[in-house]
Design a protein around this motif. Sequence first.
Motif, PDB file in Angstrom:
ATOM      1  N   THR A   1       6.122  -5.109   2.290  1.00 23.29           N
ATOM      2  CA  THR A   1       5.241  -4.214   2.899  1.00 23.29           C
ATOM      3  C   THR A   1       4.178  -4.646   3.848  1.00 23.29           C
ATOM      4  O   THR A   1       3.539  -5.869   3.365  1.00 23.29           O
ATOM      5  N   ASP A   2       3.882  -4.080   4.912  1.00 20.09           N
ATOM      6  CA  ASP A   2       2.684  -4.630   5.687  1.00 20.09           C
ATOM      7  C   ASP A   2       1.531  -4.253   5.150  1.00 20.09           C
ATOM      8  O   ASP A   2       0.498  -4.882   5.410  1.00 20.09           O
ATOM      9  N   GLU A   3       1.455  -2.852   4.755  1.00 21.61           N
ATOM     10  CA  GLU A   3       0.152  -2.259   4.179  1.00 21.61           C
ATOM     11  C   GLU A   3       0.392  -2.016   2.554  1.00 21.61           C
ATOM     12  O   GLU A   3       0.897  -1.176   2.321  1.00 21.61           O
TER      13      GLU A   3
ATOM     14  N   LEU B   1      -9.199  -5.735   1.616  1.00 17.99           N
ATOM     15  CA  LEU B   1      -8.855  -4.572   0.837  1.00 17.99           C
ATOM     16  C   LEU B   1      -9.962  -4.070   0.337  1.00 17.99           C
ATOM     17  O   LEU B   1     -10.319  -2.997  -0.011  1.00 17.99           O
TER      18      LEU B   1
ATOM     19  N   GLN C   1      -6.569   7.045   0.826  1.00 23.91           N
ATOM     20  CA  GLN C   1      -5.793   6.110   0.079  1.00 23.91           C
ATOM     21  C   GLN C   1      -5.359   6.879  -1.378  1.00 23.91           C
ATOM     22  O   GLN C   1      -5.523   8.083  -1.424  1.00 23.91           O
TER      23      GLN C   1
END
Length: 338
Positions: A136-138, A171, A269
């Motif tokens: 996964t990139d994000e 993050l 999110q």
Amino acid sequence: MRPDTPAENVDHAAEAARLERTAGLYPEDAESLLLRAAAHLELSGDRPAATALYDRLLGSAADLDNPHLVRALKASNLWEYGHEAEARAIIDGIRAAAPRDPAPWVIVAEALESHDELEAAHDTFTEGARLLLTDTDEPPYATHPLLFGRHRVRRMLGAAHDDWDTLADTLNTAPVPLDELHDPNRVWSLGSDNPAELAAEISRLRAELGTYREALSRPFPVAVLHWPEPELAELLRDYPALAPEYPSYEAHLATVETSLRELAASGTQNLGIVTGTVPSYEAFAASESTTPTDPTLLPQYATTLAARGRAIPWPPQRTAACWCGSGRGYGECHGVNA
């Protein structure tokens, strides 16, 4: 119990009993309700009763949505009142099973961390991150605690930053950097006579409190409603007034994915998908004293399902099954252009 009720005013035993009674009324939601009941029992100090609830769930005939989560919570609870060997055995089993949900990884890693098993906690955080974040990139919102916990343990071990530590830093939304929040020497500042050190520690504690409050204010995902094809056909057959909301099944699936991507692009999110059924929707409409033909009821229904623990996180891993139920991997289905 209202979510803003002060902790000192909560009768945890009574709240656990209320949740158990509610689980009897809504067996389809028994898993999430009994897990909340067990949490209240732990807070009340009745850890054996909490274990009994975990065992009740694990021994039930119904399939659990997340049996690894139940086992992880049971292991953490057991260790707190002297059943270390059994807890370790459960933790080993969870790590061997390699669940695709981050929550069990975080719970067992934090259990190891809280009992000074820092190397084992680091390995557990790392195993979970490697399994869930490699493709996964994000990183999904639900995986952030994996990275934050791993960063914290590595600081206590004196390990140098690696790529995942850097990702955790990016993050982190708190006004205080993770390196400062996770500084193992912070405990000394609490006994300092230096006003500057005390002021800095107060700032760090406020940042941590803000992070916890943010997480608590989002106890369930921002969820989008998905109807499986047979359910959508039944819904439109029984309530044709909803047809403008769903021109076709293919358009419905495209709208679900597009809506979630737009929410993600806006910075929202903790996204998820809830799956509707006609009987459940009709029951919800009746509980709201309105008709199922009211289109404004649909987002309320989605929010209620999410609050009852029925949401699955979005986006899935690219190799995981697509949320639409096609049987193909997400990266080959609705995630092909992600």
